[in-house]
Structures are given as structure tokens and as C-alpha cells.
Scaffold this active site. Structure first.
Site, mmCIF file in Angstrom:
data_model
loop_
_atom_site.group_PDB
_atom_site.id
_atom_site.type_symbol
_atom_site.label_atom_id
_atom_site.label_comp_id
_atom_site.label_asym_id
_atom_site.label_seq_id
_atom_site.Cartn_x
_atom_site.Cartn_y
_atom_site.Cartn_z
ATOM 1 N N HIS A 164 82.772 12.056 26.938
ATOM 2 C CA HIS A 164 83.005 12.491 28.318
ATOM 3 C C HIS A 164 83.813 13.786 28.397
ATOM 4 C CE1 HIS A 164 82.519 11.941 32.477
ATOM 5 N NE2 HIS A 164 82.717 10.640 32.551
ATOM 6 N N ASP A 388 60.007 13.013 32.095
ATOM 7 C CA ASP A 388 58.757 12.624 31.426
ATOM 8 C C ASP A 388 58.691 13.309 30.069
ATOM 9 O OD1 ASP A 388 56.167 12.147 30.557
ATOM 10 O OD2 ASP A 388 55.266 12.484 32.524
#
Length: 447
Positions: A164, A388
């Protein structure tokens, strides 16, 4: 039900390790506040590609090209000992060391097993995510990005976790979109060079010195045997659910100027509903923490898509009595005002105070036993269903086991346009009560 088996693990490096120019990224107080926090974990579920797609080799080759662009993910955390004042400092070294890529199989698990009705989570789902219990401070020896691709009976699950301190959700989802585009098209040349945040507060010396005691990794587990078990559950808010909630908020607020977002309306509904069943006394304080993107909050504002971690967990605080006695509109306004109040001056004040008083980094998220705090993580604004990789769009999104505590909410874009999925972690007894609460369920799609 079968197990998930990791059959290979390798390091994928950028194809061109010189592109990053051995960049050194200094860390701000907003980055370093995540030093002892688990790597965030997320995952996408896909249908199964054709056998001739060469899934693993294409994913690894395109990942190498994506790391050329998003080179900080291929770096490592560097710790410097400051012997003169018994402190340590950290920075990200973009040295091209690479990301970890795990290939796993779960041949007896099907897509329908993961897409459980009523938003339930089977116990085995945690095994679809890599690198359990990695904390940001482990980035000194561990990759800053770890990916696990699990081939199922009739689907593929791409799970990942990331440090993070090097990135937030905005940067991570943009990286994932770039990786999927490269994998689908085989081209990386059309992508613009990465824009680093290059943002530092005046008057703060870098690198920031942290006391050695605060930088040491906390014990492996801070769970107590007497603490109840947490359960995860997805609550789905349809476009109509959200519209009804916002209409309720507006009727209670009675102001045409107040613009309550879908995220704020849903968060307020979850906050009031969960606290109602928390068992807390009415005079007890309760908190709602919301992850705020600071890119457009600082002055001068940063580019909206600049890479890095620019998240601050802003906190709204009130008493249980106030929260429950006032309506949904009041709670939504508290969250709305909290987000809008994050000015450059306020953020500068937070950072300066943090540097002066570096403490409690090890308290982490698992210290909250009372369920008095909600943490609203992720965002329905992230475009999760448009990734995709070349064999079809995702059919599901899920958060992993990292940073779990009762009261954690991960908000995702729903698969239906305008909807929001709220992955909710709660003590099991609170969850049972919530599922019997008709006032709560009125605004939730349970099927």
C-alpha cells in the site's frame, strides 16, 4: 471440495529494466502510515479461456511489458538505519527486481462454487489469494506486487496483493487495466509514460525518521481466542436501491445544494444498520472511516491518474445515540462533510503532526474488537469489469483476507450498471442480526 494447489512460483521482471532509471521514490506520512498494514488483496473471476489461448505464458509476457510502464511495482522497499538518532527511514527503489507470479490449480472448484447465492463466501476462497499476512514493511525482502492465477474447472481467478505504500486502489486498478489491454492486444507502445505523484509537503524533511520500535514488525497474529469469528458477506445495492436511499437522504436533509453521492448514501446506511446491532452502549463513540483520494484535494492539485498512494482515511465520529436517533440523511451528511473538509491545509496539518508524533503504527486494524468503527475501503468508481485479458470480461470481483476486522466494508462496482456490491466483514452474531433487520434489508438486494 478440492484444495487450491500452487504448482509454480516465479519472478516476472520488466522487459526493459533500464526504463525506470533506477528511480528512488521518497515516502510521505500518508504512505508511511500504512507501514504495518497488510497488503490489500483483490481478485477477479473470469470464464475459462480456450485451451489454445496459452493462458500462463501470455499473462506472464504481458505482465513483463506492463511492469515496464508501472515500474514501481517491480521495485523493492529499502530501509536505512539512522544510527545517530536510533531511527529508520524507508524509500522505494525502482530497481526492476520484479513481481511474484504464482500459478495455481483448483480443478474441482467451479465458477458456481465462488458465485454463491445470497452473497455468502465459501471458506476455500482465501486460498485464491497470494501472500497471506504480508505487511508493507515486508517490502524490504518481498515483492511489492504478488499475483496468483488459479485455473479452475470452468474458470480462472486472478488474485493479487500489493504494497500500500507504493500504490492505492486508483493506481492498482489502472495498472490492472493496462496489463489486461496489453495481454489482449499484445501491444504496449500506445500507453503513456507513468506520471509519478512527485508531491511533498514543504517544511517536512525527507526521508522521514521513524523510531526503531515503531518500525519493527508486530507479532504474526493479534487475534485473541476469546474474540468472536468474523464472516464475510456481500450485500448488493441495485440502481433502484441506491436511488431510493438517495431520495430518502434528500427528503430528510431538505437541501438542494447538498450532493450526496451513491457511495456516501450506501455507507451511511451500512454504518447505522451495523451499529444498531453492535451491542454498544448509547453513550459510546462510533467512527466511520472513509478512504479519500487526495489527488484533487492538495494544492496545486495533482493529475487525476498520477501513480502512487494518495489515500487518507478520514474519520467521522459521533455517539451511538446521535447516530441512531438521527436519520439516514444526518449520517450521510456527516460523511459528505467529512470528505469535503479534507483541504490542503488540513492535510498539511495532519502530515506535520504525524512526523512529530510517529506512534501506534503497529496497532494496525485488528485491534478493533468492539465493532465501533467502520472502514469504507475501495470504491464503486473503480472500473473493475472492463479488464478483458483477451478471453472475456470478469464475471465477479472479490476482496481477499487482508486487513480483516469486524466493520470493514469493501465497496465494488456491481456487475449491473449503476449497482454497488458491499463486501462486509462482521462478527458472526452481528451479521445474523443484520440479516433479520427488515429496515436494513428494505434497501438491499439479497438474491
Amino acid at each position: 471440495m478440492g484444495y487450491v494447489t500452487v504448482i509454480s512460483s516465479s519472478i516476472v521482471r520488466p522487459q526493459n529494466t533500464n526504463q525506470s532509471g533506477q528511480t528512488k521514490i521518497h515516502l510521505t506520512p500518508f504512505d508511511l502510515s500504512f507501514l504495518q498494514i497488510d497488503y490489500p488483496t483483490r481478485g477477479l473471476l473470469f470464464p475459462k479461456p480456450d485451451q489454445d489461448f496459452h493462458l500462463i505464458s501470455r499473462l506472464k509476457a504481458s505482465l513483463s511489458l506492463a511492469l515496464d510502464i508501472y515500474f514501481p511495482f517491480a521495485g523493492r522497499l529499502v530501509k536505512t538505519d539512522n544510527l545517530e538518532d536510533n531511527t529508520v527511514s524507508f524509500f522505494i527503489h525502482c530497481d526492476g527486481s520484479g513481481a511474484r507470479f504464482n500459478h495455481a490449480e483448483a480443478k474441482s472448484i467451479s465458477v458456481s462454487d465462488l458465485l454463491q447465492p445470497h452473497g455468502c463466501f465459501p471458506d476455500f476462497t482465501k486460498h485464491f489469494f497470494p501472500a497471506d499476512d504480508l505487511k508493507s514493511s515486508d517490502g524490504v525482502t518481498e515483492p511489492l506486487l504478488v499475483i496468483q492465477v488459479t485455473e479452475m474447472k470452468d474458470g480462472v481467478f486472478i488474485g493479487y496483493c500489493y504494497n500500500h505504500m507504493v500504490a492505492d486502489g486508483v493506481s492498482m486498478w489502472r495498472f490492472l487495466h493496462t496489463w489486461s489491454e496489453i495481454c489482449s492486444s499484445g501491444l504496449a507502445s500506445e500507453h503513456s509514460p507513468l506520471v509519478l505523484k512527485k508531491w511533498f509537503l514543504k517544511g517536512i524533511d525527507y526521508p522521514i525518521h521513524i523510531p526503531v520500535s515503531e518500525a519493527k514488525r508486530p507479532p504474526p497474529s493479534c487475534e485473541l481466542s476469546s474474540v468472536p469469528i468474523t464472516k464475510d458477506r456481500v450485500f448488493r445495492f441495485s440502481k433502484k436501491n441506491i436511488s431510493d436511499l438517495k431520495a430518502k437522504v434528500n427528503s430528510e436533509v431538505g437541501s438542494t445544494e447538498m450532493k450526496i453521492s451513491s457511495l456516501q448514501a450506501v455507507s451511511a446506511h451500512m454504518w447505522r444498520s451495523i451499529i444498531r446491532h453492535s451491542g454498544l452502549s448509547r453513550e459510546k463513540e462510533t467512527h466511520c472511516k472513509v478512504a479519500v483520494d487526495l489527488r484533487q484535494k492538495v494544492s496545486p492539485p495533482l493529475e487525476k491518474d498520477c501513480f502512487g498512494n494518495m489515500i487518507y482515511n478520514a474519520q467521522a465520529t459521533t455517539t451511538v445515540e446521535e447516530l441512531l436517533d438521527h436519520g439516514l440523511g444526518w449520517a450521510a451528511m456527516r460523511i459528505n462533510k467529512l470528505v469535503s473538509s479534507q483541504t490542503n491545509e488540513k492535510l498539511k496539518s495532519f502530515a506535520e503532526d504525524w512526523v512529530r508524533n510517529v506512534k501506534n503504527l503497529k496497532s494496525g486494524l485488528c485491534s478493533r474488537k468492539d465493532c465501533d468503527t467502520l472502514l469504507v475501503a475501495s470504491s464503486p468508481r473503480f472500473d473493475v469489469y472492463n479488464n478483458d485479458f483477451g478471453w472475456g470480461k470478469p464475471i465477479g470481483v472479490q476482496g481477499g483476507p487482508g486487513n480483516s476486522f469486524s466493520g470493514k466494508l469493501a465497496l465494488f462496482q456491481g456487475i449491473e450498471e449503476g449497482s454497488i456490491d458491499v463486501q462486509t466483514t462482521l462478527w458472526s452474531d452481528i451479521l445474523v442480526k443484520l440479516l433479520a433487520d427488515m429496515e436494513f434489508l428494505e434497501h438491499v438486494t439479497t438474491e
